[in-house]
Scaffold this active site. Structure first.
Site, PDB file in Angstrom:
ATOM      1  N   SER A  15      44.199  -5.703 -54.526  1.00 28.81           N
ATOM      2  CA  SER A  15      42.886  -6.315 -54.716  1.00 28.81           C
ATOM      3  C   SER A  15      42.290  -6.720 -53.373  1.00 28.81           C
ATOM      4  O   SER A  15      42.997  -6.830 -52.363  1.00 28.81           O
ATOM      5  CB  SER A  15      42.980  -7.548 -55.626  1.00 28.81           C
ATOM      6  N   ASP A  36      52.231  -6.493 -54.724  1.00 27.61           N
ATOM      7  CA  ASP A  36      51.269  -7.348 -55.412  1.00 27.61           C
ATOM      8  C   ASP A  36      51.909  -7.918 -56.677  1.00 27.61           C
ATOM      9  O   ASP A  36      52.838  -7.329 -57.235  1.00 27.61           O
ATOM     10  CB  ASP A  36      50.008  -6.559 -55.771  1.00 27.61           C
ATOM     11  N   ASP A  59      56.148 -11.269 -55.716  1.00 31.49           N
ATOM     12  CA  ASP A  59      55.651 -12.633 -55.572  1.00 31.49           C
ATOM     13  C   ASP A  59      55.950 -13.046 -54.133  1.00 31.49           C
ATOM     14  O   ASP A  59      57.110 -13.265 -53.779  1.00 31.49           O
ATOM     15  CB  ASP A  59      56.362 -13.563 -56.563  1.00 31.49           C
ATOM     16  N   VAL A  60      54.931 -13.122 -53.280  1.00 37.17           N
ATOM     17  CA  VAL A  60      55.183 -13.365 -51.860  1.00 37.17           C
ATOM     18  C   VAL A  60      55.702 -14.773 -51.581  1.00 37.17           C
ATOM     19  O   VAL A  60      56.160 -15.051 -50.468  1.00 37.17           O
ATOM     20  CB  VAL A  60      53.923 -13.102 -50.999  1.00 37.17           C
ATOM     21  N   SER A 155      41.628 -16.229 -40.900  1.00 37.12           N
ATOM     22  CA  SER A 155      40.327 -16.487 -41.518  1.00 37.12           C
ATOM     23  C   SER A 155      39.451 -17.233 -40.529  1.00 37.12           C
ATOM     24  O   SER A 155      39.945 -17.935 -39.637  1.00 37.12           O
ATOM     25  CB  SER A 155      40.492 -17.326 -42.785  1.00 37.12           C
ATOM     26  N   TYR A 168      43.879 -24.598 -46.742  1.00 36.51           N
ATOM     27  CA  TYR A 168      43.561 -23.211 -46.410  1.00 36.51           C
ATOM     28  C   TYR A 168      43.425 -23.034 -44.905  1.00 36.51           C
ATOM     29  O   TYR A 168      43.984 -22.095 -44.319  1.00 36.51           O
ATOM     30  CB  TYR A 168      42.266 -22.809 -47.122  1.00 36.51           C
ATOM     31  N   LYS A 172      45.724 -20.687 -42.472  1.00 38.36           N
ATOM     32  CA  LYS A 172      45.135 -19.587 -41.717  1.00 38.36           C
ATOM     33  C   LYS A 172      45.120 -19.881 -40.216  1.00 38.36           C
ATOM     34  O   LYS A 172      45.186 -18.963 -39.390  1.00 38.36           O
ATOM     35  CB  LYS A 172      43.724 -19.300 -42.226  1.00 38.36           C
TER      36      LYS A 172
END
Length: 263
Positions: A15, A36, A59-60, A155, A168, A172
């Site tokens: 995705s 994934d 599942d990471v 990000s 987040y 990142k």
């Protein structure tokens, strides 16, 4: 590093930006190991890219799950494709915005922070460390003796995170910081490490945004004033793979945007 007849391990590959990257590298002759958690999407993608793709339900946030996926990819390379690993691309990620202090004055649940950190940071490092032996075992190629590259996904939030992005941005920002020391660690092996920091891109995370939020984001952009497209991110991943001088750096991909504290 050439793409044709080489393998690329991509987490979150069914995705968003991972999917766009998988399709782009495949279109240039690559073999794609899709990691994934979404079995239906991963299976469908692997089928559409067959025979140069294989799906591994992963599942990471789970080391055993990542170990099984990497071992499966290694067996696929050794027993079937004989296409050596060229790049590790940990693209799995989640947002889950939340402030550390809730509107009721209570501390945010640690489980919510752990969820983001576990997937975005721990999952990235875990995949890289488990798959690196495959890169290190490659025969050196090209005039520089390159063995492969790690393409990290950071990000724009690593630079200017907005309200509600503490977890987040922390995850990142850490991924951004990994690029240089990892490049230095791996330099003797002829392995590079580069991070990409996308801004506002079309993805599963941004698809959940309201039109009001989307409009606010687009108004603070420089040029172009729109969400980035998956193929634009994938094109930069491909450039990183092919350009051996890209190393130890984090490249912003955000149309010149610097996010304000309020929209």
């Amino acid at each position: 590093m050439h793409i044709k007849d080489r393998t690329f391990i991509i987490s979150g590959g069914a995705s968003g930006l991972g999917l766009a990257t998988a399709r782009d590298l495949h279109s240039h002759g690559g073999y794609i190991a899709i990691l994934d958690l979404n079995t239906s999407a991963g299976t469908a993608l692997a089928s559409s890219l067959a025979p140069r793709a294989r799906f591994f339900e992963t599942d990471v946030s789970s080391t055993p799950s990542l170990e099984a996926a990497v071992q499966g990819a290694a067996a696929w390379i050794q027993d079937e494709t004989h296409a050596p690993l060229a790049a590790i691309i940990p693209a799995a990620g989640v947002g889950n915005p939340a402030k550390l202090l809730t509107r009721h004055g209570a501390p945010a649940p640690m489980a919510a922070l752990d969820f983001v950190l576990s997937i975005n940071l721990r999952g990235t490092l875990d995949l890289v460390r488990l798959a690196l032996p495959l890169l290190a075992g490659n025969e050196p190629s090209g005039p520089d003796g390159e063995r492969g590259v790690v393409v990290l996904v950071s990000s724009a939030a690593a630079y200017d995170g907005q309200p509600g992005q503490v977890a987040y941005a922390a995850s990142k920002g850490a991924v951004r910081s990994v690029a240089l020391p990892l490049a230095r660690d791996l330099a003797p092996l002829g392995i590079r490490a580069v991070a990409i920091a996308p801004g506002y891109f079309e993805s599963n995370m941004t698809a959940a945004m309201s039109e009001k939020v989307r409009g606010s984001l687009e108004r603070v952009m420089e040029f172009p004033r729109r969400a980035g497209r998956g193929e634009e991110f994938a094109a930069l991943v491909r450039a990183v793979v092919e350009n051996v001088m890209l190393n130890g750096e984090c490249v912003r991909l955000d149309g010149g945007t610097r996010m304000p504290s309020k929209l």
